[in-house]
Design a protein around this motif. Structure first.
Motif, short mmCIF file in Angstrom:
data_model
loop_
_atom_site.label_atom_id
_atom_site.label_comp_id
_atom_site.label_asym_id
_atom_site.label_seq_id
_atom_site.Cartn_x
_atom_site.Cartn_y
_atom_site.Cartn_z
N TYR A 392 0.84 -1.21 0.00
CA TYR A 392 0.00 0.00 0.00
C TYR A 392 0.88 1.26 0.00
O TYR A 392 0.66 2.19 -0.79
N SER A 393 1.89 1.27 0.87
CA SER A 393 2.77 2.44 0.96
C SER A 393 3.53 2.65 -0.34
O SER A 393 3.71 3.79 -0.80
N ARG A 394 3.98 1.58 -0.94
CA ARG A 394 4.75 1.68 -2.18
C ARG A 394 3.91 2.21 -3.33
O ARG A 394 4.37 3.04 -4.12
N LEU A 395 2.66 1.73 -3.42
CA LEU A 395 1.79 2.15 -4.52
C LEU A 395 1.43 3.62 -4.43
O LEU A 395 1.20 4.28 -5.45
N LEU A 396 1.35 4.15 -3.22
CA LEU A 396 1.00 5.57 -3.06
C LEU A 396 2.03 6.49 -3.70
O LEU A 396 1.71 7.62 -4.09
N ASP A 397 3.28 6.02 -3.81
CA ASP A 397 4.37 6.86 -4.32
C ASP A 397 4.65 6.66 -5.81
O ASP A 397 5.53 7.33 -6.37
N LEU A 398 3.94 5.71 -6.43
CA LEU A 398 4.24 5.41 -7.83
C LEU A 398 3.64 6.44 -8.77
O LEU A 398 2.51 6.90 -8.59
N GLU A 399 4.43 6.79 -9.80
CA GLU A 399 3.91 7.65 -10.87
C GLU A 399 2.88 6.86 -11.68
O GLU A 399 2.92 5.62 -11.71
N PRO A 400 1.94 7.57 -12.35
CA PRO A 400 0.88 6.88 -13.10
C PRO A 400 1.38 5.83 -14.08
O PRO A 400 0.83 4.74 -14.17
N ASP A 401 2.49 6.15 -14.85
CA ASP A 401 2.95 5.18 -15.84
C ASP A 401 3.57 3.95 -15.16
O ASP A 401 3.42 2.82 -15.62
N VAL A 402 4.27 4.20 -14.03
CA VAL A 402 4.85 3.08 -13.30
C VAL A 402 3.75 2.24 -12.66
O VAL A 402 3.82 1.00 -12.65
N MET A 403 2.71 2.91 -12.14
CA MET A 403 1.57 2.20 -11.57
C MET A 403 0.91 1.33 -12.64
O MET A 403 0.53 0.17 -12.39
N GLY A 404 0.79 1.88 -13.85
CA GLY A 404 0.18 1.12 -14.95
C GLY A 404 0.99 -0.12 -15.28
O GLY A 404 0.44 -1.21 -15.50
N THR A 405 2.31 0.03 -15.32
CA THR A 405 3.19 -1.11 -15.61
C THR A 405 3.06 -2.17 -14.52
O THR A 405 2.98 -3.37 -14.81
N TRP A 406 3.04 -1.70 -13.26
CA TRP A 406 2.95 -2.65 -12.14
C TRP A 406 1.61 -3.41 -12.16
O TRP A 406 1.60 -4.63 -12.01
N LEU A 407 0.50 -2.69 -12.35
CA LEU A 407 -0.81 -3.34 -12.32
C LEU A 407 -0.96 -4.33 -13.47
O LEU A 407 -1.52 -5.43 -13.30
N THR A 408 -0.44 -3.96 -14.64
CA THR A 408 -0.50 -4.88 -15.79
C THR A 408 0.31 -6.14 -15.50
O THR A 408 -0.13 -7.26 -15.76
N LYS A 409 1.49 -5.93 -14.93
CA LYS A 409 2.36 -7.07 -14.63
C LYS A 409 1.72 -8.00 -13.60
O LYS A 409 1.72 -9.23 -13.78
N ILE A 410 1.17 -7.44 -12.54
CA ILE A 410 0.57 -8.28 -11.49
C ILE A 410 -0.68 -8.98 -12.02
O ILE A 410 -0.97 -10.13 -11.67
N SER A 411 -1.43 -8.30 -12.90
CA SER A 411 -2.65 -8.90 -13.47
C SER A 411 -2.30 -10.09 -14.36
O SER A 411 -2.94 -11.14 -14.30
N LEU A 412 -1.26 -9.91 -15.18
CA LEU A 412 -0.83 -11.01 -16.06
C LEU A 412 -0.25 -12.16 -15.23
O LEU A 412 -0.41 -13.33 -15.57
N SER A 413 0.41 -11.80 -14.13
CA SER A 413 0.93 -12.83 -13.23
C SER A 413 -0.22 -13.64 -12.62
O SER A 413 -0.14 -14.87 -12.53
N PHE A 414 -1.26 -12.95 -12.20
CA PHE A 414 -2.45 -13.63 -11.66
C PHE A 414 -3.03 -14.58 -12.70
O PHE A 414 -3.40 -15.71 -12.39
N ARG A 415 -3.10 -14.09 -13.94
CA ARG A 415 -3.67 -14.93 -15.01
C ARG A 415 -2.86 -16.21 -15.18
O ARG A 415 -3.41 -17.32 -15.26
#
Length: 534
Positions: A392-415
């Motif tokens: 939670y703390s880490r995500l609060l500091d992420l820039e939008p493009d980095v957040m997008g990369t992270w969420l895409t990566k974790i979503s594909l990992s879940f898949r």
């Protein structure tokens, strides 16, 4: 104008004749259907003619007037009663108020008084008939509208808008019986892409709904409605284990609908519940099951418990929004669509968060939703996401493009993890099925039904997965394994063919020989000769 019937009862015929002649019955709206000179005869006539009014004396042979009144009120309560009697019996007659006698008339009969009594009687009868007819009309309207009221109730029920306090009244007013003790929802989806010639999608869906009612209603005590473009059935089960049988029944219906009306149908079977107020969760999971047609194909019945055994109803706190869409894409869609769903969620997040505080709350909901999704799908939460507070703390500091990369990566990992978990799950019960065959191939009762009962899955789902994993049907695999064991026994032992047949699960030696020859191209005897030559 209504004409009412009167029965006169008196043991003095002269009195009856005077009454008949002194009163203008037709003008009053009455007709005398007959008379009797004792209570027994009168009771027979009441049973035969069921008059609107009985005018009777009290003192009569065999059965007096008061006893006659008791019988009439007990068996024909709508019949009106007039007592006419002598002055010395009047007080005695008045004591019988519990008989609900309409009027008392003293002898000798006065024509004016009796006329007034019957005028009042006519008014009362007219009023009662008018009220009765109004009630009958309302009842008719009510019964005509009952199917619509019931359908509206079922819709409201699966939407979760019925409270526990309201439920009994709805069930009573709408004449609905839910005996259960277990309940579930089916969602029947008719593909609009496969419509027979000379038929439009709406007519096809209507035809499917009619066939579904005929095919499934009686056995499963199903309540059927059309809801949000699909057919929804609320079914009742005697036991949770019947869900597998229900799934197979629905699978047969899918093939039946394709064969009979050319419809490609998917039936989603939701989670079984014990409380009908939990049907919204069953409905949601049935809709989710229908979505799995992109993986398992159609026409097919898909039981959510079999394809997503650990998933519990709703995905997270933002179930109705973009996060729910993202989770759905993770379960069912290719990588490209998951990437698009992640981007859509983040765009929605940036637009909806009007302040920093709202953004922090949204990130907290995202983290909570991801953890819940991982838990519900039996994924290792710590391995997937790590420590929740740190994340939670880490995500609060992420820039939008980095957040997008992270969420895409974790979503594909879940898949990828879901695909792996799903594969492991299916491989697990396929392995169990194979092991069971290896240990029990001699059991003549071993069949598709028996193995599915042991594994606790439906025939249709098991057959699909077994064929996908092995390239062979279960019966084909069982037969091949039995023939393999039979061929070994033919070579390695001197047992007779019928003994070997029994050893590998065949009670009929002739059928065993037929299957063996189909497998190896020669009879068991010839096979033994060919493979035991020095």
């Amino acid at each position: 104008m209504n004409t009412y019937t009167v029965l006169l009862v008196d043991d003095e015929e002269e009195v009856i004749q005077v009454i008949i002649k002194k009163i203008n019955w037709e003008w009053l709206g009455f007709s005398v259907i007959g008379y009797a000179n004792n209570g027994v005869k009168a009771l027979e006539m009441v049973e035969e003619f069921q008059p609107d009014v009985v005018m009777t004396d009290i003192k009569m042979p065999y059965m007096d007037g008061l006893e006659l009144c008791k019988h009439i009120k007990a068996e024909w309560p709508a019949t009106k009663i007039l007592l006419f009697t002598g002055f010395d019996e009047f007080e005695y007659a008045k004591e019988a108020v519990h008989l609900e006698v309409e009027e008392y008339v003293l002898k000798p009969v006065n024509s004016v008084e009796l006329t007034n009594v019957f005028i009042q009687m006519k008014t009362k009868l007219n009023q009662e008939i008018s009220e009765k007819r109004n009630v009958e009309t309302l009842q008719k309207y009510y019964l005509e509208s009952l199917p619509l009221l019931q359908a509206n109730f079922y819709s409201t029920l699966i939407e979760g808008r019925i409270t526990e306090a309201e439920l009994p009244k709805y069930l009573s007013d709408y004449q609905i019986a839910f005996s259960g003790p277990f309940f579930g929802c089916l969602v029947i989806y008719t593909s609009p892409s496969h419509v027979p010639e000379h038929m439009n999608p709406l007519l096809l869906s209507t035809a499917v709904q009619k066939q579904a009612e005929e095919y499934l209603r009686k056995k499963w005590q199903a309540k059927c409605i059309s809801y949000l473009g699909n057919t929804v059935l609320i079914v009742q089960l005697k036991d949770e284990k019947e869900a597998s049988e229900l799934t197979d029944e629905c699978d047969r219906f899918c093939r039946y609908a394709e064969r009979i009306i050319g419809a490609v149908v998917t039936v989603g079977i939701g989670r079984v519940c014990e409380d009908i107020l939990d049907l919204p969760l069953s409905y949601d999971s049935a809709r989710e099951a229908v979505s799995y047609r992109v993986i398992y194909g159609a026409p097919k019945a898909i039981n959510i418990k079999e394809v997503a055994p650990r998933e519990i109803g709703r995905s997270g706190p933002m179930n109705a929004g973009k996060l729910s869409n993202l989770f759905k894409a993770i379960r069912l869609s290719p990588a490209q669509e998951i990437t698009a769903a992640a981007a859509a969620y983040l765009e929605h997040l940036s637009v909806s968060a009007k302040s920093l505080q709202q953004y922090h709350i949204a990130i907290m909901e995202l983290v909570s939703g991801l953890y819940k999704f991982a838990t519900n799908n039996n994924l290792d939460v710590e391995d997937c996401l790590g420590d929740m507070r740190k994340l939670y703390s880490r995500l609060l500091d992420l820039e939008p493009d980095v957040m997008g990369t992270w969420l895409t990566k974790i979503s594909l990992s879940f898949r990828d993890r879901l695909i792996s978990a799903r594969s492991s799950s299916t491989q697990s019960f396929v392995s169990k099925a194979k092991e069971h065959v290896h240990s029990n191939y001699a059991d003549e009762e071993l069949s598709l039904d028996s193995i599915c009962k042991i594994l606790g899955v439906s025939n249709s789902y098991f057959s699909t997965i077994f064929k996908k994993e092995t390239g062979n049907s279960f019966i084909g695999y069982l037969t091949e394994y039995r023939m393999e064991q039979a061929s070994r026994q033919l070579i390695e032992t001197d047992e007779k063919n019928y003994i070997i047949a029994k050893n590998v699960g065949y009670t009929d030696p002739n059928y065993f020989s037929y299957v063996f020859k189909r497998q190896f191209g020669v009879s068991p005897s010839k096979y033994r000769v060919e493979h035991t030559k020095k």
